[in-house]
Design an enzyme around this catalytic site. Sequence first.
Site, mmCIF file in Angstrom:
data_model
loop_
_atom_site.group_PDB
_atom_site.id
_atom_site.type_symbol
_atom_site.label_atom_id
_atom_site.label_comp_id
_atom_site.label_asym_id
_atom_site.label_seq_id
_atom_site.Cartn_x
_atom_site.Cartn_y
_atom_site.Cartn_z
ATOM 1 N N HIS A 54 -15.262 0.516 2.509
ATOM 2 C CA HIS A 54 -15.078 1.844 3.103
ATOM 3 C C HIS A 54 -16.206 2.797 2.729
ATOM 4 O O HIS A 54 -16.172 3.953 3.123
ATOM 5 C CB HIS A 54 -13.748 2.439 2.659
ATOM 6 C CG HIS A 54 -12.558 1.713 3.216
ATOM 7 N ND1 HIS A 54 -11.916 0.693 2.535
ATOM 8 C CD2 HIS A 54 -11.909 1.834 4.404
ATOM 9 C CE1 HIS A 54 -10.909 0.239 3.267
ATOM 10 N NE2 HIS A 54 -10.893 0.908 4.419
ATOM 11 N N SER A 114 0.796 -1.225 0.000
ATOM 12 C CA SER A 114 0.000 0.000 0.000
ATOM 13 C C SER A 114 0.829 1.276 0.000
ATOM 14 O O SER A 114 0.307 2.351 -0.244
ATOM 15 C CB SER A 114 -0.942 -0.003 1.202
ATOM 16 O OG SER A 114 -1.812 -1.113 1.098
ATOM 17 N N CYS A 122 -7.702 2.403 1.395
ATOM 18 C CA CYS A 122 -8.747 1.682 0.689
ATOM 19 C C CYS A 122 -8.221 1.134 -0.635
ATOM 20 O O CYS A 122 -7.716 1.869 -1.475
ATOM 21 C CB CYS A 122 -9.930 2.609 0.429
ATOM 22 S SG CYS A 122 -11.201 1.828 -0.584
#
Lengths: 371, 615
Positions: free
Chosen positions: B364, B321, B377
């Site tokens: 989310h 991420s 997300c």
Amino acid sequence: MTGEYLERYKWRKFDSTLLFIVLLLSAIGVIAIYSSNLQSDSMFMKSLYLRQIYWISLSLVAMGVVMFIDYHTIERMAYPLYTVGIISLILVDITGHTGGGSQRWLAMGGFNFQPSEIMKITLIILIARIVDDMEKDEEMGVLDLLKPAFFAAVPFLMVARQPDLGTALIFIILFASIVLFAGIRKRIIVKTAALMAILAPLFWLFLKPYQKKRILTLLDPESDPMGQGYQIIQSKIAIGSGGLWGKGLFEGTQSKLNFLPAKHTDFIFSVVAEEVGFVGSIILIALFFFFIMRVMETAIHSRDKFGALITVGVGSMITFNLLYNIGMTLGLLPIVGLTAPFISYGGSSLLTNFIGIGLVLNVSYRRFASE
Amino acid sequence: MFKQRSGSGVFLGKIRRRVFIFSILLIGCLMLISMRLWHLQVLQHEILAGKSENNRIRQLRTDGLRGRILDRNGIPLVDSRPSFQLSLIPEDVEDMEWTLDFLEKEISIDKQAIKEAIKSTRSFNKVTLKRDINREEVAFIEERRIDLPGVFLEVKAARNYENGDMAAHILGYLGAISQKQYEKSSPEIYSRDDFIGQYGVEKVFEKTLRGGKGFKRIEVDAAGRELRNLATKHPESGTDIHLTLDYETQKAAEEAFGDKMGAAIAIDPDTGEVLAFVSKPSFNPNDFAFGIKSDVWKKLLADEFHPLQERPTQGQYPPGSTFKIIMAAAALEEGIITPETKFYCPGHYRLGRRSYRCWKKGGHGYVDVHTALVRSCDVFFYNVGIKLGINKIAEYSRKFGLGVRTGVELANEKPGLTPTKEWKLRAKKEPWIKGETVSCSIGQGFVLATPIQLARMVAMVANGGWLVTPTIIKKDNIKKETGGVKTSLKDETLDIIRLALRGVVAEQHGTAWRLRKGKYTYAGKTGTAQVVKMKQNEKWEHEKMQIKHRDHAWFVSYAPYDNPKIAVAVIAEHAGHGGSMAAPIAQRIMDTYLSKLEKAGLIEAPTKDEGQKTE
């Protein structure tokens, strides 16, 4: 006036040239010994040249004594002299002390003496006497050779046992050269040569392992650079590094820094060659040649057969020692304990060679004695 | 002339001829001797004279003292210490068997190896019995000196790594010069038994650290005794290397890692100076000081966790991420999204017949770019990624320094990988599949990055778009404007990202919310690098997995938020989630460095309320 004249005439017959060359060679030896130990830590080693001078003086006295005894008297004493030589060899066997792995020294009044050296002289005298006793004008046959061969074989076997193969070989050389000069039948020469060629491989079997190794190492010194080959390699380096003109007197590094083993005895020629180079070495060799020819000339001009034979005996002894020693330092022959006449350090060999010269001068001096 | 008077006249006539034959033979022998003399003294003179000089002259090499390796404040990390070496000269030993037995019993020398060495050593040369013997052993040998003729002690310089395995990968180690290295260099520089830098700074800066050799030319005799000194050249000492590493920060980083595996790298975002460099598991360079023992070496090589790998520059991991920083920047720059654009996240993303999960099962809901970064997300970035396409993603990755070596002064740096359609065709001989873009959008799939690349990436966010070149060597006056490259990113884009990265720490649902109470204002991004690809509906049961199959935890960050002084990338291998495992390590590194700066008055003490700021 007549007596005085005769005395002066006789004096002129004394071969002073021969003595001069001997002294010159001895002086060269002293300088080489001095140079080779110049940087030694040991006072003993540093003073070896003085001991050599001492030995030369002693040898000169011995030479003088031998010279003034008529060599015919010496001829009569041949057997007793030979016996004394053999007894001293036996003494070495019993009491002698070991040097360099072999028993060849006899302690005599503070000095170590090598009886095998002086044995050479007594053998020369005895073989010359035996041959002279035959009173033969024609060449000798096999049967004639048996007696001198026996007397040569005794010291040969005794010395070979010590073991000192180099000196032992000299006894054979002395026997062979005296009988050859005296004359033997051509057939014997041819047959002996053929026999030797056949027996050479058998001879190999009788050599001790260290002797075999010496011969093998000679063929390939690099195979054992730290052991047997070391001496050969270092000697060749010493001689070769001398070059044409040499490193200069007292400038030899191979000898002074101890790379050259047995430098003042067996390898003295290498010391000389390193410092005086090719030119100096050739001059030294020429000097020896002149010297040997002078001895041989004495034989030609000697008054009788015995005189001639002891002279060629002495000449052969010196010649063989010299050729073998130089051949060894040049890496051409296996290393044995044979010294260079007059220049190597060592009392026994000096004494022997000087006594030999005493005999030669004796023969030369008395060539007109009957006049 | 004279006449023969004796009865043997016939004989005396013959002897003249025999002497003549004798003289011919003699001349022959003397000619042979003369030829041999000519051969040795004239033809072979040069070779033999050379050998004679070789006999006489020994050239002893003397080593220059190797330079030290210091931290940015001059604290020595590596220096040289005196060590004692036990040697013997075989020729001087009286009873070799006894001596070796005795030493084997008392100070455990390797008797067999030494016997071999004695055999292969030239006479009068020394044989090393044991290197670096301790004080007790030195005292023991000194006491028993009389019983041990031929055995002696020598003082040698030994490399000393003060802090054991600390920063081992950057410092490196020395090893015996290899045959190849020896042949490439000249004998003036190295001798055959030299040690040479084989790893890390020791290797890269070998030339600087190594001094110049000196020599002593001496005349020796056959016993090897030194007679006189012919010439001397004093050796030159090597030059010290000043690293950019900060000792305290490095130490804190190492401690923070504990037994965990992974890597951490901290850089100054403005200069690219590497402040800390951690690679775990590590090794102890002191083990190499006198040649590493083969069993230790084999163990290092066989270790399945590769202690010799220089993870910060050589470890290539999926950025996970943390890659979303680049995705966000690319999307904003390319106009695919505005700060207000929202995507709906139901917890998964459908592409054709496949479904891609968001890490949050329930989804989310509607998220904008800020929230997407803060909460990480996945679905938001799947959408963005598909719109950008893989080649645009690669273009921006490169702007952030991925896919290319950073150029730090360390050997064998890895470039990572920023995949493109062309790359896949070339490397895999297959066309690019859209689904792969989806994976790449969250830093999985083909994308690979090294920790140092990600540290640089986050530094670029922190410093306002300058791509700096990381460096480990302290130089004066480096600034981002001189050492870095300004990228074309708009300030607004970077502002949005910075705010989001601050949110990761400061906002309630931020993935590194646990850092909110820290002393300084941090900004960062968590990440998870998948080690094993998981099936679509497989449950993520971290605790049940084998350690080596567990995911890696990433945290890239910088601080203080409004005046960045340090940028850090941490990867905790097989540790699970980035926020819980990697972030505390990063925090400790930053805290240590920043409190130093604070004490030195280089930054202001943080005001309390800033740390409490929430969304």
